[in-house]
Design a protein around this motif. Structure first.
Motif, PDB file in Angstrom:
ATOM      1  N   CYS A  32       0.707  -1.137   0.028  1.00  0.00           N
ATOM      2  CA  CYS A  32       0.160   0.195  -0.144  1.00  0.00           C
ATOM      3  C   CYS A  32       0.617   1.122   0.199  1.00  0.00           C
ATOM      4  O   CYS A  32       0.545   2.103  -0.773  1.00  0.00           O
ATOM      5  CB  CYS A  32      -0.896  -0.078   1.328  1.00  0.00           C
ATOM      6  SG  CYS A  32      -1.965  -1.343   1.336  1.00  0.00           S
ATOM      7  N   ARG A  33       1.839   1.174   0.897  1.00  0.00           N
ATOM      8  CA  ARG A  33       2.806   2.496   0.744  1.00  0.00           C
ATOM      9  C   ARG A  33       3.455   2.577  -0.584  1.00  0.00           C
ATOM     10  O   ARG A  33       3.857   3.792  -1.022  1.00  0.00           O
ATOM     11  CB  ARG A  33       4.007   2.273   2.026  1.00  0.00           C
ATOM     12  CG  ARG A  33       3.355   2.376   3.215  1.00  0.00           C
ATOM     13  CD  ARG A  33       4.588   2.822   4.113  1.00  0.00           C
ATOM     14  NE  ARG A  33       5.333   1.570   4.628  1.00  0.00           N
ATOM     15  CZ  ARG A  33       5.083   0.592   5.427  1.00  0.00           C
ATOM     16  NH1 ARG A  33       3.930   0.594   5.989  1.00  0.00           N
ATOM     17  NH2 ARG A  33       5.602  -0.391   5.658  1.00  0.00           N
ATOM     18  N   CYS A  34       3.630   1.314  -1.368  1.00  0.00           N
ATOM     19  CA  CYS A  34       4.274   1.727  -2.566  1.00  0.00           C
ATOM     20  C   CYS A  34       3.192   2.159  -3.591  1.00  0.00           C
ATOM     21  O   CYS A  34       3.799   2.966  -4.453  1.00  0.00           O
ATOM     22  CB  CYS A  34       4.849   0.262  -3.121  1.00  0.00           C
ATOM     23  SG  CYS A  34       6.314  -0.318  -2.321  1.00  0.00           S
ATOM     24  N   VAL A  35       2.049   1.952  -3.452  1.00  0.00           N
ATOM     25  CA  VAL A  35       0.993   2.474  -4.393  1.00  0.00           C
ATOM     26  C   VAL A  35       0.981   3.792  -4.110  1.00  0.00           C
ATOM     27  O   VAL A  35       0.818   4.725  -5.036  1.00  0.00           O
ATOM     28  CB  VAL A  35      -0.432   1.841  -4.109  1.00  0.00           C
ATOM     29  CG1 VAL A  35      -1.614   2.778  -4.502  1.00  0.00           C
ATOM     30  CG2 VAL A  35      -0.422   0.362  -4.399  1.00  0.00           C
ATOM     31  N   LEU A  39       2.006   6.675  -6.980  1.00  0.00           N
ATOM     32  CA  LEU A  39       1.000   7.611  -7.511  1.00  0.00           C
ATOM     33  C   LEU A  39       0.648   8.888  -7.108  1.00  0.00           C
ATOM     34  O   LEU A  39       0.137   9.735  -7.795  1.00  0.00           O
ATOM     35  CB  LEU A  39      -0.430   6.562  -7.466  1.00  0.00           C
ATOM     36  CG  LEU A  39      -0.323   5.413  -8.376  1.00  0.00           C
ATOM     37  CD1 LEU A  39      -1.657   4.846  -7.902  1.00  0.00           C
ATOM     38  CD2 LEU A  39      -0.505   5.760  -9.989  1.00  0.00           C
ATOM     39  N   PHE A  40       1.148   9.259  -5.848  1.00  0.00           N
ATOM     40  CA  PHE A  40       0.782  10.499  -5.451  1.00  0.00           C
ATOM     41  C   PHE A  40       1.753  11.608  -5.492  1.00  0.00           C
ATOM     42  O   PHE A  40       2.817  11.452  -5.243  1.00  0.00           O
ATOM     43  CB  PHE A  40       0.404  10.581  -3.932  1.00  0.00           C
ATOM     44  CG  PHE A  40      -1.154   9.841  -3.780  1.00  0.00           C
ATOM     45  CD1 PHE A  40      -2.134  10.782  -4.029  1.00  0.00           C
ATOM     46  CD2 PHE A  40      -1.383   8.544  -3.569  1.00  0.00           C
ATOM     47  CE1 PHE A  40      -3.597  10.297  -3.911  1.00  0.00           C
ATOM     48  CE2 PHE A  40      -2.571   8.191  -3.376  1.00  0.00           C
ATOM     49  CZ  PHE A  40      -3.556   8.914  -3.509  1.00  0.00           C
ATOM     50  N   LEU A  41       1.405  12.848  -6.006  1.00  0.00           N
ATOM     51  CA  LEU A  41       1.843  14.134  -5.767  1.00  0.00           C
ATOM     52  C   LEU A  41       1.340  14.888  -4.490  1.00  0.00           C
ATOM     53  O   LEU A  41       0.303  14.432  -4.156  1.00  0.00           O
ATOM     54  CB  LEU A  41       1.843  14.733  -7.124  1.00  0.00           C
ATOM     55  CG  LEU A  41       2.541  14.299  -8.502  1.00  0.00           C
ATOM     56  CD1 LEU A  41       1.836  14.849  -9.466  1.00  0.00           C
ATOM     57  CD2 LEU A  41       4.108  14.320  -8.148  1.00  0.00           C
ATOM     58  N   SER A  42       1.798  15.897  -4.419  1.00  0.00           N
ATOM     59  CA  SER A  42       1.180  16.736  -3.276  1.00  0.00           C
ATOM     60  C   SER A  42      -0.174  17.322  -3.960  1.00  0.00           C
ATOM     61  O   SER A  42      -0.095  18.167  -5.157  1.00  0.00           O
ATOM     62  CB  SER A  42       2.079  18.108  -2.952  1.00  0.00           C
ATOM     63  OG  SER A  42       1.296  18.777  -2.169  1.00  0.00           O
ATOM     64  N   HIS A  43      -1.183  17.017  -3.543  1.00  0.00           N
ATOM     65  CA  HIS A  43      -2.639  17.271  -4.123  1.00  0.00           C
ATOM     66  C   HIS A  43      -2.667  17.038  -5.561  1.00  0.00           C
ATOM     67  O   HIS A  43      -3.631  17.675  -6.311  1.00  0.00           O
ATOM     68  CB  HIS A  43      -2.654  18.845  -4.083  1.00  0.00           C
ATOM     69  CG  HIS A  43      -2.638  19.460  -2.582  1.00  0.00           C
ATOM     70  ND1 HIS A  43      -3.501  19.120  -1.598  1.00  0.00           N
ATOM     71  CD2 HIS A  43      -1.622  20.232  -1.979  1.00  0.00           C
ATOM     72  CE1 HIS A  43      -3.251  19.896  -0.559  1.00  0.00           C
ATOM     73  NE2 HIS A  43      -1.885  20.448  -0.630  1.00  0.00           N
ATOM     74  N   GLU A  79      -2.486   4.331   3.746  1.00  0.00           N
ATOM     75  CA  GLU A  79      -2.306   2.916   3.587  1.00  0.00           C
ATOM     76  C   GLU A  79      -3.931   2.222   3.220  1.00  0.00           C
ATOM     77  O   GLU A  79      -4.065   1.241   2.472  1.00  0.00           O
ATOM     78  CB  GLU A  79      -1.716   2.183   4.490  1.00  0.00           C
ATOM     79  CG  GLU A  79      -0.361   2.291   4.480  1.00  0.00           C
ATOM     80  CD  GLU A  79       0.616   1.944   5.679  1.00  0.00           C
ATOM     81  OE1 GLU A  79       0.291   0.958   6.316  1.00  0.00           O
ATOM     82  OE2 GLU A  79       1.660   2.847   5.915  1.00  0.00           O
ATOM     83  N   ARG A  80      -4.582   2.482   4.193  1.00  0.00           N
ATOM     84  CA  ARG A  80      -5.864   1.816   4.533  1.00  0.00           C
ATOM     85  C   ARG A  80      -7.109   1.922   3.222  1.00  0.00           C
ATOM     86  O   ARG A  80      -7.634   1.151   2.797  1.00  0.00           O
ATOM     87  CB  ARG A  80      -6.900   2.438   5.577  1.00  0.00           C
ATOM     88  CG  ARG A  80      -7.438   1.509   6.705  1.00  0.00           C
ATOM     89  CD  ARG A  80      -7.953   2.243   7.689  1.00  0.00           C
ATOM     90  NE  ARG A  80      -9.479   1.708   7.732  1.00  0.00           N
ATOM     91  CZ  ARG A  80      -9.506   0.603   8.656  1.00  0.00           C
ATOM     92  NH1 ARG A  80      -8.648   0.032   9.292  1.00  0.00           N
ATOM     93  NH2 ARG A  80     -10.746   0.006   8.636  1.00  0.00           N
ATOM     94  N   SER A  81      -6.620   3.151   2.430  1.00  0.00           N
ATOM     95  CA  SER A  81      -7.596   3.612   1.166  1.00  0.00           C
ATOM     96  C   SER A  81      -7.072   2.392   0.178  1.00  0.00           C
ATOM     97  O   SER A  81      -7.797   1.947  -0.806  1.00  0.00           O
ATOM     98  CB  SER A  81      -7.324   4.838   0.788  1.00  0.00           C
ATOM     99  OG  SER A  81      -7.853   5.233  -0.301  1.00  0.00           O
ATOM    100  N   ALA A  82      -5.722   2.358  -0.160  1.00  0.00           N
ATOM    101  CA  ALA A  82      -5.236   1.647  -1.126  1.00  0.00           C
ATOM    102  C   ALA A  82      -5.426   0.306  -0.577  1.00  0.00           C
ATOM    103  O   ALA A  82      -5.932  -0.502  -1.735  1.00  0.00           O
ATOM    104  CB  ALA A  82      -3.585   1.549  -1.394  1.00  0.00           C
ATOM    105  N   ALA A  83      -5.589  -0.229   0.632  1.00  0.00           N
ATOM    106  CA  ALA A  83      -5.942  -1.486   1.043  1.00  0.00           C
ATOM    107  C   ALA A  83      -7.215  -1.841   0.584  1.00  0.00           C
ATOM    108  O   ALA A  83      -7.463  -3.062   0.205  1.00  0.00           O
ATOM    109  CB  ALA A  83      -5.331  -1.786   2.489  1.00  0.00           C
ATOM    110  N   SER A  84      -8.019  -0.810   0.861  1.00  0.00           N
ATOM    111  CA  SER A  84      -9.477  -1.379   0.558  1.00  0.00           C
ATOM    112  C   SER A  84      -9.899  -1.460  -0.809  1.00  0.00           C
ATOM    113  O   SER A  84     -10.431  -2.503  -1.053  1.00  0.00           O
ATOM    114  CB  SER A  84     -10.483  -0.047   1.182  1.00  0.00           C
ATOM    115  OG  SER A  84     -11.295   0.333   0.380  1.00  0.00           O
TER     116      SER A  84
END
Ligand SMILES: C[S@@+](CC[C@H](N)C(=O)[O-])C[C@H]1O[C@@H](n2cnc3c(N)ncnc32)[C@H](O)[C@@H]1O
Length: 211
Positions: A32-35, A39-43, A79-84
């Motif tokens: 999840c942290r890898c996702v 994928l994420f930038l600031s905003h 993490e929870r969001s990717a995990a879900s």
């Protein structure tokens, strides 16, 4: 397009509890942290990124989950969001081809060999003892890179053998062993600086300030 494959050797292959990602979900927290790192930038999201998670844990391995930055929705940087989203994908019937479970998230049956065969790209394998990406001899990261990283267990001999069956290179991001998600951030940074010429801009500003 930048693509990242992360191998989760113990990662659960059936829907798991969101309350125990490091334990009964088989170090799903790492994936999840890898996702997030990929994928994420600031905003914002990196739309030109695909992340492939190879899940090799019990009870029904191997499965591959794909996050596509161009289409993904309902993903927030925790993490929870990717995990879900992974959990939801694992609830789908898994076949030898991609099935979308949510926008930008798909699942298929397969292992590293199946995925490398499907993608058909040169593989850049991340390993602590690889060629330093900042060394003079390194030719540079390709424009459409496909990176492979291990989890807390690294890569197995079999996985390394699979990679050797494809055009590949083995690279390091620096002298110490890091978490896979931290390597992803460093790789993005290297590519961002080259792709947009920002290395030069920052260097120029720094020199101007120093005067
Ligand atoms: C926590 S490390 C794996 C450590 C594991 N105990 C091992 O011995 O391989 C997770 C992954 O990050 C990548 N990695 C960590 N540090 C790195 C470095 N300095 N350069 C390149 N890749 C690195 C590798 O792909 C590694 O499999």
């Amino acid at each position: 397009m930048r693509s990242f494959i992360i191998i989760g050797h113990k990662a659960a292959t059936e829907p798991f509890s969101l309350n125990d990602l490091p334990g009964s979900a088989g170090r799903m927290d790492i994936l999840c942290r890898c996702v997030n790192a990929a994928l994420f930038l600031s905003h914002d999201l990196r739309r030109d990124v695909r992340v492939y998670l190879i899940l090799k844990g019990d009870p029904d391995p191997p499965k591959i989950i794909r996050f596509d930055g161009a289409d993904v929705r309902y993903l927030s940087p925790d993490e929870r969001s990717a995990a879900s989203l992974i959990r939801k994908a694992l609830g789908k019937k898994v076949q030898d081809f991609w099935t979308e479970s949510m926008p930008g998230v798909s699942i298929r049956r397969g292992d590293l060999g199946n995925l490398l065969g499907e993608l058909g790209s040169k593989v850049t394998c991340l390993r602590e003892d690889g060629v330093d990406i900042r060394s003079e001899g390194f030719k540079g990261i390709s424009m459409e890179p496909l990176f492979v990283l291990g989890d807390h267990l690294g890569l197995t001999e079999d996985e390394e053998k699979t990679i050797k069956g494809y055009e590949h290179e083995i690279v390091s991001v620096g002298p110490v062993s890091l978490h896979a998600d931290h390597c992803i951030v460093l790789l993005h940074n290297e590519m961002d600086r080259t792709a947009h010429g920002q290395g030069n801009i920052f260097r120029t500003q720094h020199i101007m300030r120093a005067r």
